[in-house]
Design a protein around this motif. Structure first.
Motif, PDB file in Angstrom:
ATOM      1  N   PRO A  29      92.316  25.695  64.443  1.00  0.00           N
ATOM      2  CA  PRO A  29      91.282  26.955  63.740  1.00  0.00           C
ATOM      3  C   PRO A  29      91.889  27.973  63.397  1.00  0.00           C
ATOM      4  O   PRO A  29      91.386  28.398  62.200  1.00  0.00           O
ATOM      5  CB  PRO A  29      90.219  27.067  65.066  1.00  0.00           C
ATOM      6  N   LEU A  30      93.149  28.557  63.777  1.00  0.00           N
ATOM      7  CA  LEU A  30      93.732  29.538  63.264  1.00  0.00           C
ATOM      8  C   LEU A  30      94.136  29.119  61.632  1.00  0.00           C
ATOM      9  O   LEU A  30      94.360  29.852  60.827  1.00  0.00           O
ATOM     10  CB  LEU A  30      94.941  30.019  64.148  1.00  0.00           C
ATOM     11  N   LEU A  31      94.892  27.897  61.769  1.00  0.00           N
ATOM     12  CA  LEU A  31      95.286  27.354  60.401  1.00  0.00           C
ATOM     13  C   LEU A  31      93.999  27.583  59.381  1.00  0.00           C
ATOM     14  O   LEU A  31      94.206  27.993  58.358  1.00  0.00           O
ATOM     15  CB  LEU A  31      95.865  26.079  60.599  1.00  0.00           C
ATOM     16  N   GLN A  32      93.067  27.026  59.748  1.00  0.00           N
ATOM     17  CA  GLN A  32      91.878  26.921  58.836  1.00  0.00           C
ATOM     18  C   GLN A  32      91.336  28.551  58.394  1.00  0.00           C
ATOM     19  O   GLN A  32      91.129  28.588  57.375  1.00  0.00           O
ATOM     20  CB  GLN A  32      90.729  26.196  59.359  1.00  0.00           C
ATOM     21  N   HIS A  33      91.391  29.282  59.339  1.00  0.00           N
ATOM     22  CA  HIS A  33      90.952  30.444  59.228  1.00  0.00           C
ATOM     23  C   HIS A  33      91.877  31.429  58.133  1.00  0.00           C
ATOM     24  O   HIS A  33      91.636  31.946  57.185  1.00  0.00           O
ATOM     25  CB  HIS A  33      91.095  31.262  60.319  1.00  0.00           C
ATOM     26  N   LEU A  34      93.065  30.967  58.372  1.00  0.00           N
ATOM     27  CA  LEU A  34      94.194  31.655  57.375  1.00  0.00           C
ATOM     28  C   LEU A  34      94.093  31.195  56.125  1.00  0.00           C
ATOM     29  O   LEU A  34      93.911  31.807  55.245  1.00  0.00           O
ATOM     30  CB  LEU A  34      95.715  31.481  57.798  1.00  0.00           C
ATOM     31  N   ALA A  35      93.795  29.722  55.769  1.00  0.00           N
ATOM     32  CA  ALA A  35      93.583  29.132  54.541  1.00  0.00           C
ATOM     33  C   ALA A  35      92.154  29.765  54.010  1.00  0.00           C
ATOM     34  O   ALA A  35      92.319  29.993  52.691  1.00  0.00           O
ATOM     35  CB  ALA A  35      93.449  27.649  54.712  1.00  0.00           C
ATOM     36  N   ASP A  36      91.144  29.935  54.774  1.00  0.00           N
ATOM     37  CA  ASP A  36      90.041  30.414  54.177  1.00  0.00           C
ATOM     38  C   ASP A  36      90.008  31.923  53.789  1.00  0.00           C
ATOM     39  O   ASP A  36      89.543  32.183  52.605  1.00  0.00           O
ATOM     40  CB  ASP A  36      88.816  30.359  55.277  1.00  0.00           C
ATOM     41  N   ALA A  37      90.696  32.633  54.528  1.00  0.00           N
ATOM     42  CA  ALA A  37      90.902  34.216  54.049  1.00  0.00           C
ATOM     43  C   ALA A  37      91.668  34.034  52.982  1.00  0.00           C
ATOM     44  O   ALA A  37      91.564  34.928  52.035  1.00  0.00           O
ATOM     45  CB  ALA A  37      91.727  34.719  55.347  1.00  0.00           C
ATOM     46  N   ALA A  38      92.910  33.425  52.705  1.00  0.00           N
ATOM     47  CA  ALA A  38      93.706  33.609  51.361  1.00  0.00           C
ATOM     48  C   ALA A  38      92.753  32.940  50.242  1.00  0.00           C
ATOM     49  O   ALA A  38      92.735  33.593  49.303  1.00  0.00           O
ATOM     50  CB  ALA A  38      94.864  32.598  51.625  1.00  0.00           C
ATOM     51  N   ALA A  39      92.019  31.745  50.343  1.00  0.00           N
ATOM     52  CA  ALA A  39      91.016  31.361  49.396  1.00  0.00           C
ATOM     53  C   ALA A  39      89.922  32.347  49.031  1.00  0.00           C
ATOM     54  O   ALA A  39      89.841  32.771  47.723  1.00  0.00           O
ATOM     55  CB  ALA A  39      90.449  30.206  49.791  1.00  0.00           C
ATOM     56  N   ASP A  40      89.517  33.044  50.058  1.00  0.00           N
ATOM     57  CA  ASP A  40      88.881  34.044  49.775  1.00  0.00           C
ATOM     58  C   ASP A  40      89.141  35.300  49.016  1.00  0.00           C
ATOM     59  O   ASP A  40      88.484  35.850  47.947  1.00  0.00           O
ATOM     60  CB  ASP A  40      88.035  34.387  50.907  1.00  0.00           C
ATOM     61  N   ALA A  41      90.369  35.844  49.313  1.00  0.00           N
ATOM     62  CA  ALA A  41      91.295  36.909  48.740  1.00  0.00           C
ATOM     63  C   ALA A  41      91.411  36.476  47.278  1.00  0.00           C
ATOM     64  O   ALA A  41      91.475  37.564  46.420  1.00  0.00           O
ATOM     65  CB  ALA A  41      92.256  37.262  49.657  1.00  0.00           C
ATOM     66  N   GLU A  42      91.848  35.254  47.023  1.00  0.00           N
ATOM     67  CA  GLU A  42      92.168  35.141  45.556  1.00  0.00           C
ATOM     68  C   GLU A  42      90.995  34.414  44.903  1.00  0.00           C
ATOM     69  O   GLU A  42      91.061  34.074  43.707  1.00  0.00           O
ATOM     70  CB  GLU A  42      93.220  33.690  45.707  1.00  0.00           C
ATOM     71  N   GLY A  43      89.761  34.166  45.496  1.00  0.00           N
ATOM     72  CA  GLY A  43      88.679  33.969  44.602  1.00  0.00           C
ATOM     73  C   GLY A  43      88.485  32.497  44.442  1.00  0.00           C
ATOM     74  O   GLY A  43      87.848  31.832  43.434  1.00  0.00           O
TER      75      GLY A  43
END
Length: 92
Positions: A29-43
Motif C-alpha cells: 500500500p505504501l508503494l502505491q501511495h508513493l506512485a500515486d503521489a508522484a503521478a499527482d505531483a507531475e500531473g
C-alpha cells in the motif's frame, strides 16, 4: 526501512504473520501511495504498481520514494511519507 526489508529476506518477507499479513503485504500500500503521489505531483495519470516478488519490494520502495522526491512534492507530502514509513517500520 530498506535495511530492515533486506534483513528480512525474501522468504520471511513473504511469510504471513499471526494476523495473516506478510511484510510485503504491509509494504505494497505504501508503494502505491508513493506512485500515486508522484503521478499527482507531475500531473500524470495514476497507474497500479506492478506486484513483484518479495526480493524486489525494497528496491521498489527506494525507486518510488526517489521518484516522489524528484517531483517537488506538495506541502505535507514529505511529512505524510515520514509518518507512513514510521508506521510501516513499527508494523514490521
Amino acid at each position: 526501512m530498506l535495511t530492515r526489508l533486506s534483513g528480512l529476506g525474501p522468504a520471511r518477507s513473504a511469510r504471513p504473520g499471526p494476523d495473516g499479513l506478510a511484510p510485503v503485504d504491509r509494504v505494497r500500500p505504501l508503494l502505491q501511495h508513493l506512485a500515486d503521489a508522484a503521478a499527482d505531483a507531475e500531473g500524470r495519470a495514476r497507474r497500479p504498481v506492478p506486484v513483484l516478488g518479495a526480493h524486489a519490494v525494497g528496491d521498489q520502495l527506494a525507486v518510488l520514494a526517489r521518484d516522489l522526491l524528484a517531483t517537488d512534492p506538495p506541502p505535507g507530502a514529505l511529512a505524510d511519507l515520514a509518518d507512513r514509513l514510521v508506521a510501516l517500520r513499527r508494523a514490521l
